[in-house]
Design a protein around this motif. Sequence first.
Motif, PDB file in Angstrom:
ATOM      1  N   HIS A 338      43.908  40.447  47.832  1.00  0.00           N
ATOM      2  CA  HIS A 338      42.582  40.479  47.548  1.00  0.00           C
ATOM      3  C   HIS A 338      42.151  41.561  46.753  1.00  0.00           C
ATOM      4  CE1 HIS A 338      38.425  39.807  48.222  1.00  0.00           C
ATOM      5  NE2 HIS A 338      38.254  40.950  48.575  1.00  0.00           N
ATOM      6  N   SER A 386      34.877  38.025  41.861  1.00  0.00           N
ATOM      7  CA  SER A 386      34.554  36.683  42.211  1.00  0.00           C
ATOM      8  C   SER A 386      32.858  36.570  41.748  1.00  0.00           C
ATOM      9  CB  SER A 386      34.689  36.280  43.411  1.00  0.00           C
ATOM     10  OG  SER A 386      33.657  37.026  44.311  1.00  0.00           O
ATOM     11  N   GLN A 417      31.238  28.884  43.206  1.00  0.00           N
ATOM     12  CA  GLN A 417      31.443  29.668  44.355  1.00  0.00           C
ATOM     13  C   GLN A 417      30.182  29.295  45.466  1.00  0.00           C
ATOM     14  OE1 GLN A 417      31.856  34.064  44.682  1.00  0.00           O
ATOM     15  NE2 GLN A 417      33.607  33.598  45.958  1.00  0.00           N
ATOM     16  N   PHE A 428      37.831  30.102  49.115  1.00  0.00           N
ATOM     17  CA  PHE A 428      37.729  30.040  47.682  1.00  0.00           C
ATOM     18  C   PHE A 428      39.112  30.964  47.228  1.00  0.00           C
ATOM     19  CE2 PHE A 428      33.280  29.880  48.673  1.00  0.00           C
ATOM     20  CZ  PHE A 428      32.805  28.756  47.781  1.00  0.00           C
ATOM     21  N   ASP A 430      41.634  33.487  45.139  1.00  0.00           N
ATOM     22  CA  ASP A 430      41.350  34.667  45.195  1.00  0.00           C
ATOM     23  C   ASP A 430      42.219  35.470  44.064  1.00  0.00           C
ATOM     24  OD1 ASP A 430      40.685  37.318  46.093  1.00  0.00           O
ATOM     25  OD2 ASP A 430      42.188  37.620  47.505  1.00  0.00           O
ATOM     26  N   TRP A 435      38.689  32.928  38.198  1.00  0.00           N
ATOM     27  CA  TRP A 435      37.337  32.985  37.837  1.00  0.00           C
ATOM     28  C   TRP A 435      37.050  33.543  36.701  1.00  0.00           C
ATOM     29  CZ3 TRP A 435      34.926  30.929  41.480  1.00  0.00           C
ATOM     30  CH2 TRP A 435      35.296  30.993  42.806  1.00  0.00           C
TER      31      TRP A 435
END
Lengths: 503, 405
Positions: A338, A386, A417, A428, A430, A435
């Motif tokens: 992340h 994101s 999202q 969601f 990562d 994205w």
Amino acid sequence: MARDSQAALVALNRFGFGARGGASGDLINAASDPRGFVKAELVRASGVLLEAPGLQSTQQLGQAVFAYQDQVRQAREAAKAAAPAETPSPAPTEQKPGLRRNLSLNAAATEVAGQMTETKPADNAAKPAPQPLNVIQKTFRTEALARLQRATLATCGFTERLVAFWSNHFCISATKGELARIWAGVFEREAIRPHVLGRFADMLKAVEQHPAMLFFLDNQQSLGPDSRAGQNRKRGLNENLAREIMELHTLGVGGGYTQEDVTSLARIITGWTFAGRQGQLGTPGSFVFNTNAHQPGAQMLLGKSYEATGLAQGEAALADIARHPSTANFIATKFVRHFVADDPPPGLVARLRELFVKTDGDLKALAAGLVDSDEAWTAPLTKMRSPYDFLVASGRLLARVPEDPGAYLNNLNLLGQPLWSPAGPNGFPDTSAAWAAPEGMKLRLDIAAQMGARLGPNIDPLDLLEFAAADAASIETRRTIERAESRQQALALLLMSPEMQRR
Amino acid sequence: MVDCVENRLLTSRRGLLLGGASFAAWAYLPKFARAADGRDPRLLVVILRGALDGLSTVAPIGDPDYAGLHGSIALAADGAHPAIMLDSFFALHPAMPEFARMYRDKHAAVIHAVATPYRDRSHFDGQDVLESGYAGPGRVQSGWLNRALEALPRGERVSSALAVGPTTPLVLRGSAPTVGWAPVALPQADDDTAMRLVDLYRHRDPALAMALSQGLQLDKVASGDDMKPKPGNAMVQMRQVARGAAKLMAADDGPRIAALAFDGWDTHANEGGPVGRLAFLLGGLDGALAEFQSGLGERWRDTVVIVATEFGRTARINGTDGTDHGTGTIALLAGGAVKGGRVISDWPGLKLANLYEARDLKPTTDLRSVIKGVLQGQFGLSDRVLAETVFPDSAGVRPMKGLVV
């Protein structure tokens, strides 16, 4: 100096929500002591908690839903009881507009509005006056606004990013139903926030005992087959929560558990539920252990026997799962993915895994360990923000504190999202690929262009670039902004620049 | 952001217009009616953001150096898409038949080789000067049109002005009251912005370049050929905005003064000649002018539309069939109150020695004198107010006479 700005960019974008515009000087502060800037937020554990006027507890909100549902039911029954007499609707008293030219501005404005909405059937304003929000919608918006304001105003935003990380890790979805919707915000406030700088085991317990999670993953329906309730009724075990605890919350797929372990854990946590509207088991809307639904007897789980100690049986099992080596590995990997890179540097993952084990899942130590690592500062900024991160970062840079969450919620829906509403219990995605999809990028650009059109005239785009990236901005980005044909366009391009999209 | 969904804003702006409360204030809206001839003058200012190529819009075909400098994008009086001759020297871009008709009806005029006092090449600063009315770029948060409004006699003769679009352009910002209106359609990023972003991504972030390009292509396929009027494209949007503004201004109690801006005139590459990107935009502008005329109806008689841009473009085309930031350009006037059918110009010529910095059409007319002339002709503002309040420190720039009927 260039080096410092680069580090400041990492501090603000990789760990936080980006620099704030206005006169905050975030980038300068971050440049002078990048690590210290990020870690400053870890010092005050109470700063993670979120309290704001209008925010209520899980029990209060549960009761509000029950009351609302009663009210709706009564209204429906009353309507049914009343004779279904045809009430003739009055004929619309329509006036023929525009017989005379230049009648009045009022008429012209109405006509213009009508004309414009014809071409845009989706226009909300064309619909009849909107219904007043019910308690569920109002609560959702209040919770959303509190979270957005906190994220917008935070100095760095590292702890808010941690909240979002853990909230997505232990996600529920507000689309599950009215209870999930009204509880989505309080779940995060009560089960996630108090433990973001605490121990993983405590967060795990708080999450799995929270009514929102028990509702989301159906554990309130799960009955031990041999329990009193299970024998009286035809229903039995529901493995949903038990499976996701091991697959998604702790050990991870391939973390060394079997189907037998899933079933066993499901039996262990039977009876974990929340009190309903009648309140037979306790205060409506609160977590309760229902002995009547709990599977009696000892259970084997991951090679260990858990005696029949009621609620404590499950709590002991969770405590052990929390310190399982697979959990340490799963959490460390996801954490580094992340914050640092889609392909997490293995050395950093290994060190954080050891830290997790050594500190017995101290999440503050885990966060600090990440910030102290070299990898987190040297890895290129290639993660894609994101939609939530992008919108918050934009709001911060533009120094706009939201007073209404509507625009954010709409744009999050558009960009895929929706707040607190992932498609599944895995949360969601990562990774950047998710994205940086074509349609998503096009929509981001449209949204950036709207922001540009609305706010561009009042800003100096080059000043804003200084706030956002200073000399860490690429020459190409700087030139693109300098050469834009209007401030509006310059702002849209700045918001879409790699410096604002990547972290 | 935060108010990043434009719909909400636009809806609320329209709500303001439609809400009734504002009409109470508007009900006694005064007129600028001139007692002498009973006219009820209106003024509409259109800003073209990005620096319009005046030499491609009103081409000096009679200048022997024009065709060579403008090269592949030069207009010609013959060929498949001939320019429309305005007189023996100047020709209008073929994408503007409506303006040509107005010109023939003597309801339109061109001022050529015009510029604001700004002499550098930054859009932002150029627009500041154009809209603020000050001689240099600064941080003045009011525009000349707002100050002109404020300078009108108080009481019954003062009215709100209309800002068209999601925000009030600087030219109309200030202490005099304004109201806003914009069409509610969800705005999309325009092609020019998208193109610039793709270009930035190509240099800095190829993965994003590919993703965005694909997203834009999908969008194009969905919406069809971009150069034709289609719902949502720039050409249609310009007409739509103009139609709405005209309707509002046409009302008896409607605003008499309005301002709006059209984007997209920064044509560094693939500008196009008689057809192409600029032609597409000019077609949109032409359609907007036609909408003003039909929407204002009877009021067109009393109307002046000023079309202006922050600066011009280089006289010689660049290596990518476009033009770079220049200086001298055109201003357009349209409306029944315009003493039209003329190209007004002290033509400097396009010989290298005559160009400004050997690059640009040399400005010979100060745009402020044109605007002053219109403000004086329409509203009777005095030389002194124009020189001190509306365009500060501009006493040396005399109002151009005889622009208004």
